[in-house]
Enzyme design. Structure first.
Site, short mmCIF file in Angstrom:
data_model
loop_
_atom_site.label_atom_id
_atom_site.label_comp_id
_atom_site.label_asym_id
_atom_site.label_seq_id
_atom_site.Cartn_x
_atom_site.Cartn_y
_atom_site.Cartn_z
N HIS A 132 2.86 3.75 8.25
CA HIS A 132 2.23 3.68 9.04
C HIS A 132 2.48 4.08 10.42
O HIS A 132 3.79 4.29 11.22
CB HIS A 132 1.57 1.91 9.22
CG HIS A 132 0.73 1.12 8.62
ND1 HIS A 132 -0.55 0.93 8.33
CD2 HIS A 132 0.96 0.66 7.32
CE1 HIS A 132 -1.23 -0.13 7.73
NE2 HIS A 132 0.54 0.06 6.83
N SER A 141 2.67 -6.46 6.96
CA SER A 141 2.18 -5.03 7.62
C SER A 141 2.47 -5.14 8.79
O SER A 141 2.62 -5.96 9.24
CB SER A 141 1.20 -4.76 6.82
OG SER A 141 0.52 -3.27 7.66
N CYS A 169 8.04 10.20 -21.73
CA CYS A 169 6.77 9.68 -21.58
C CYS A 169 6.03 11.25 -21.40
O CYS A 169 6.12 11.71 -20.58
CB CYS A 169 6.96 9.35 -20.24
SG CYS A 169 5.23 9.01 -19.49
N LYS A 184 -9.72 -6.59 8.01
CA LYS A 184 -9.30 -4.84 8.50
C LYS A 184 -9.59 -4.24 7.32
O LYS A 184 -9.17 -2.88 7.42
CB LYS A 184 -7.69 -5.05 8.01
CG LYS A 184 -6.77 -5.77 9.41
CD LYS A 184 -5.06 -5.50 9.35
CE LYS A 184 -4.96 -5.88 10.52
NZ LYS A 184 -3.27 -4.94 11.11
N SER A 189 7.72 0.26 7.02
CA SER A 189 7.21 1.07 8.48
C SER A 189 8.50 0.33 9.00
O SER A 189 9.25 2.05 9.29
CB SER A 189 5.74 1.63 8.74
OG SER A 189 5.05 1.05 8.38
N SER A 224 0.87 -1.27 -0.31
CA SER A 224 -0.05 -0.21 0.03
C SER A 224 1.06 1.51 0.34
O SER A 224 0.42 2.53 -0.42
CB SER A 224 -0.77 -0.52 1.67
OG SER A 224 -1.58 -1.02 1.53
N CYS A 230 5.20 5.20 -24.76
CA CYS A 230 6.52 5.71 -24.35
C CYS A 230 7.49 4.44 -24.22
O CYS A 230 8.61 4.14 -24.25
CB CYS A 230 7.19 6.20 -23.45
SG CYS A 230 6.28 5.94 -21.65
N ARG A 280 2.26 -11.14 1.15
CA ARG A 280 2.11 -10.41 1.45
C ARG A 280 3.15 -12.06 3.50
O ARG A 280 2.30 -12.87 3.33
CB ARG A 280 2.10 -9.92 3.34
CG ARG A 280 1.14 -8.59 2.24
CD ARG A 280 -0.05 -7.91 2.75
NE ARG A 280 -1.39 -8.39 2.33
CZ ARG A 280 -2.76 -8.38 2.49
NH1 ARG A 280 -3.22 -7.87 3.95
NH2 ARG A 280 -3.55 -8.76 1.66
#
Lengths: 121, 487, 431
Positions: free
Chosen positions: B52, B342, B404, B254, B346, B48, B446, B315
């Site tokens: 966090h 996860s 691009c 979640k 972080s 993502s 491109c 994950r």
């Protein structure tokens, strides 16, 4: 007397008329579905001796960017494969100009293959 | 070629790259071995991209400790080694009164974990902050310290800075087996037939870390890989939400997040699907449909339009839910960064710091006085002022040549990616580094241009240019080869 | 070196079919013209369209794309009033007092501001991508838009695969079916989500029928398989009522290439930088009969205005836009004072112009029918009164319809103009 009909889409213009050609013993007796005289002519020809303009690429010596080519006129449909084989095996040297002949009498059709693009380098 | 090193890091994802950089602070000979064709080929890329706050993990866990520390480090690191980070804050939304107690619990957990800037806000403030939010939302946890990051760019930043400080990276090479010799050295057999002998090994192999761990330790871990599917929306949709929008977790899971990305797109996802094959990152029609459906709880107007790409990541979840960090008791010199799901992104900077310190202590390493921890973010033509653009083109005319059209990426930026300390060797490698092909047309225009540049710069034939990993030639056959049966 | 300053009467953005004819038409009116083209040569997308079928309307002969482009290129190069900047991109448009300003970038120019009296936007269109139709699966090599694969073989000389499935029966997909077959690849099929083909009938005949390539209507690709390279696709039948795949009809087909020909969208990113109003139906700028956009002095033509099926009409539109842009820049233009809406009636999809201002003598209306009608009548009415009608043997969504309103026709207009395209009533002969 053998009568047969052949149906296909006219490709003379974007109208794309649905043509039906009636043949007797291989001779065109009538074309229907066309909206213009060109369509009738095309229908008769397509039913008896179909032809195609072939567009493809030839190689350039020392450069992977090819040059686009076409047959200068239509070739018999049954020769398209042989025409493509010969075009595809052809390499040219730059510069080339639109209309330059790169293959003469391609696949024995009597039609030349010409460049459709000018390239100086 | 067989070689002997001080430390072998297995995996060039975010944890391996961050650890390699931390290790380069010491006088150590370090090699990173990566199975993929580029940096961040696994979970580090397909996630993502959220930093966090740290209010979610259970207090006292590795996740709680490293998340809070890592989230605190990332804003400074972004400047120090050059990656994109934006502190946009996050909201965990309660959509009914029943969900409010859970949100309050998270606020308390945040306090216990030592997360600054966490508060409970009411409906009025919530809807003022996020006008596109489902009107039935009643309250939310607001976390001021969370943010969004470019996960690939963060990995590149760590890895390039490590490379500049002497770390070697080997790609497209899998570790087939490893064992500890009588001399105390770890001997790794690689897929190219070569061997690496190392005094210490850092296991940062992402979704494969648990199987590596189990191959050296009697203390077996259980892997529980989970796939998460995402949809990425165009930049036109980026401003729909300012914060990262979480749903209140419940018995079903979640929930789906909706968040602006650091590049200004909008990301929607992930679901959570148990999978057997940790390398299978395909999306499923049913999964994507569910993502859209569940996202509507946050964003009722979402209609699946403006999607520019869908993708999935696996994950590396472990069965007990916490990270496994540190030296393995029955495998001296073997250091785990396993079950690193996860909030791995972080947490990575903090974990890297700890693990590198452990390795350095074990090896009795001296500090590396030549270490230079600074790396500049490669300049982006799109983000320059007109004066800067003019100056950049004057200095290097290739800045003036836009490759691009969607993202206004210049040839100079493509070349910088291809000639970086860890070079982009593929079309996707270029795309990830400088965004050529990331826009609306997704490389339609491109990609052939980038392929031409790679062909020229790598000195290969046009049909040898790869999109991504081995076997992924963009256009595998030269004109005429197929027609004449030569390919 | 700082930002350079350039000046011209008419700036033409894009050197393809629309831009070239716009430039020639503007220069013929006496304007000083600058063409800005991002590629290294003029011709735009025509350079990769090496097949023939261009030019029948405009030149009365059948040409390939590069030959068609060359006709206008030769005129551009011979005209001392036209300058060309190649490898040059326009980054942004802005107002500049009573003139307009484009920020452009190239290796040769550096960064420059082009001050101009008028602009013709002729940026063409782009292809819809896999992401936009949201096909699930992995992300292997081997999935391309048809136009990208066309560029790779026809310009770069590299073929993308040997065993091909094509999704979408748009013209580029059909052309590529033949092209890849002629290069020796096996094209297994063309699948079309809709129950009608997307491309011209002549292309279905010449590209598919000629090469024994089956066309399956109401069928789509739901998933792709393969990690680094495409291994197979999953197909499914589509319910025409919902346009959704029908569960249980899935079928796996092994292939190394999936080409997408699933629609074209006007390239309007640049138009958006100066706030030009975009029409939702065409996805291009809304224009009046002079092809002027909502920003005075900015005109648009070709596929950036709305996606055409024939380059001939693109060129024709370019000429109109170029001529009007020149008149605007030179202060010779009769400003339109009216604001008459052109309303889409029955069976009329994307249509231009969106409104009529009285700025030109007549009005050329172009639109796409929503559905196929055998024996159709196009009716143009205003305030309930018939302005003009025309018969068509057949109308289909893949073929744009044109109807011209003369100055005399326009004299009958008293309110909003409505265009409809409906079946001719049975037994009723035209008046």
């Amino acid at each position: 007397m053998a009568t047969e009909t052949k149906s296909f889409t006219c490709v003379q213009c974007p109208m794309g008329c649905p043509l039906t050609v009636t043949l007797e013993d291989g001779v065109v007796k009538g074309v229907t579905g066309n909206t213009c005289p060109r369509g009738a002519k095309y229908g008769a020809a397509e039913a008896t001796h179909p032809e195609r303009v072939v567009t493809s690429l030839v190689g350039v010596v020392g450069d992977h960017h090819p040059v686009s080519v076409k047959t200068a006129g239509p070739v018999p449909k049954e020769t398209v494969d042989a025409v493509l084989d010969q075009i595809s095996a052809t390499e040219v040297r730059l510069p080339v100009h639109i209309g330059d002949v790169v293959v003469r009498d391609v696949a024995g059709t009597g039609v030349d293959v010409v460049c459709t693009k000018s390239r100086e380098r | 070629m067989d070689r002997v090193v001080d430390v072998c890091v297995i995996g060039a994802g975010v944890s391996g790259s961050a650890t390699a950089r931390e290790l380069s602070r010491w006088k150590l000979d370090i090699e990173v071995v990566e199975a993929g064709y580029d940096l961040a080929c696994g979970a580090s890329r397909t996630n993502s991209g959220i930093v966090h706050g740290g209010y979610d993990p259970i207090p006292g866990t590795n996740k709680a400790k490293y998340n809070v520390l890592g989230a605190h480090m990332i804003p400074e690191l972004a400047k120090e080694i050059g990656f994109r980070y934006k502190n946009n804050g996050s909201l965990v939304v309660a959509f009914s009164e029943e969900e409010v107690p859970h949100v309050k619990e998270l606020v308390e957990r945040g306090a216990e974990n030592g997360v600054p800037g966490v508060s409970l806000i009411g409906a009025e403030e919530l809807h003022a902050l996020e006008p596109n939010l489902n009107p039935c939302a009643v309250a939310a946890l607001k976390c001021d310290t969370s943010g969004v990051v470019d996960p690939f760019g963060m990995t590149v930043a760590f890895a390039e800075n490590a490379a500049t400080n002497g770390v070697r990276f080997t790609f497209k090479t899998r570790v087939e087996s490893l064992e500890r010799g009588e001399d105390g050295l770890w001997r790794l057999t690689l897929s190219d037939g070569s061997h690496v002998s190392a005094k210490a090994v850092v296991n940062a192999a992402g979704v494969h870390a648990i199987e590596l761990h189990n191959s050296v330790s009697a203390d077996k871990l259980v892997a529980h890989p989970r796939k998460g599917e995402y949809e990425l929306l165009s930049r036109d949709m980026g401003p729909t939400f300012a914060h990262t929008m979480f749903q209140t977790p419940n018995a079903l899971g979640k929930g789906i997040l909706v968040s602006p990305t650091v590049e200004g797109n909008l990301i929607v996802g992930p679901d959570a699907l148990d999978v057997d094959d940790p390398d299978d990152t395909a999306t499923f029609p049913a999964g994507l449909a569910k993502v859209v459906e569940q996202a509507k709880k946050t964003w009722p107007d979402y209609n699946g339009r403006e999607v520019i790409v869908n993708f999935a990541g696996v994950r590396p979840t472990g069965a007990d839910g916490d990270f496994v960090i540190g030296e393995v008791a029955d495998a001296p010199g073997f250091f785990d960064i396993a079950a690193f799901d996860s909030p791995g992104l972080s947490s990575a900077p903090a974990v890297a710091q700890d693990v590198a310190a452990m390795v350095a202590e074990r090896l009795g390493a001296e500090p590396n006085p030549a270490f230079d921890g600074h790396r500049d973010l490669p300049p982006r033509f799109l983000e320059m002022t007109e004066e800067e653009q003019a100056a950049a083109i004057a200095a290097d005319p290739r800045f003036g040549h836009i490759i691009c059209r969607c993202e206004h990426v210049s040839e100079a930026e493509v070349l910088a990616a291809i000639h970086a300390p860890i070079p982009a060797t593929t079309v996707i490698g270029v795309k990830r580094r400088c965004r050529a092909g990331m826009g609306r047309c997704q490389g339609g225009f491109c990609e052939p241009l980038v392929a031409e540049i790679l062909c020229r710069e790598l000195g290969c034939q046009i049909n040898e240019v790869m999109l991504q990993g081995p076997g992924s030639e963009v256009a595998p056959y030269l004109r005429g080869e197929v027609r004449h049966g030569r390919a | 070196m700082g930002v350079r300053n350039l000046s011209c009467d008419v700036l033409v953005v894009g050197g393809g079919a629309a831009g070239l004819s716009a430039a020639n038409a503007a220069a013929d009116k006496g304007a000083k013209v600058l063409i800005v083209e991002r590629e290294g040569e003029l011709g735009g997308i025509l350079n990769q369209c090496i097949h023939n079928g261009f030019g029948l309307h405009r030149f009365g002969e059948e040409l390939t794309g590069p030959e068609f482009a060359n006709k206008d290129e030769v005129k551009v190069e011979a005209n001392p009033s036209i300058e060309v900047e190649l490898g040059c991109s326009v980054l942004e448009l802005a107002h500049d007092g009573d003139r307009l300003r484009a920020t452009v970038s190239s290796e040769a120019l550096g960064l420059a501001h082009v001050s101009c009296g008028a602009i013709v936007l002729a940026c063409g269109c782009r292809e819809r991508t896999r992401g936009q139709i949201n096909i699930a699966g992995g992300r292997p090599a081997g999935v391309y838009t048809a136009g990208s694969a066309q560029k790779l073989i026809n310009v770069d000389g590299a073929l993308v695969g040997k065993r091909v499935v094509i999704l979408g029966s748009g013209d580029i997909g059909l052309i590529m079916a033949r092209r890849m077959t002629w290069e020796g690849a096996k094209v297994l099929m063309v699948c079309e989500l809709a129950s009608e083909p997307g491309g011209l009938r002549r292309n279905i005949q010449q590209c598919l029928v000629d090469n024994d390539i089956p066309l399956y209507l109401s069928r789509t690709v739901t998933q792709v398989f393969g990690h680094d390279r495409l291994e197979a696709v999953e197909l499914a039948d589509v319910d025409p009522a919902t346009m959704r795949p029908i569960p249980g009809t899935e079928q796996r087909v092994e292939c190394d290439t999936l080409l997408l020909s699933v629609g074209l969208i006007p390239e309007n990113e640049l138009a958006k930088t100066i706030g030009i109003k975009i029409d939702r139906a065409t996805s291009g700028p809304a224009v009046d009969e002079s092809l002027e956009t909502s920003v005075p002095g900015i005109f648009v033509a070709g596929n950036e205005l709305h996606v055409h099926d024939l380059a001939d009409y693109v060129s024709e539109e370019g000429e109109v836009a170029g001529r009007n842009a020149a008149e605007f820049a030179l202060g010779e233009r009769k400003a339109g004072t009216a604001d008459i809406e052109v309303v889409k009636g029955e069976n009329v999809g994307g249509m231009t112009p969106q409104h009529v201002t009285g700025s030109a003598e007549g009005v050329t209306i172009r639109f796409r029918p929503r559905k196929r009608i055998q024996g159709a009548e196009i009716r143009v009415t205003s305030a309930g009164e018939l302005v003009k009608r025309a018969r068509r043997m057949i109308v289909v969504p893949s073929e744009m319809q044109t109807i011209e309103l003369s100055a005399d026709d326009m004299a009958k207009v008293t309110g909003p103009i409505e265009v409809s395209c409906t079946p001719v009533a049975n037994g009723k002969k035209g008046a």
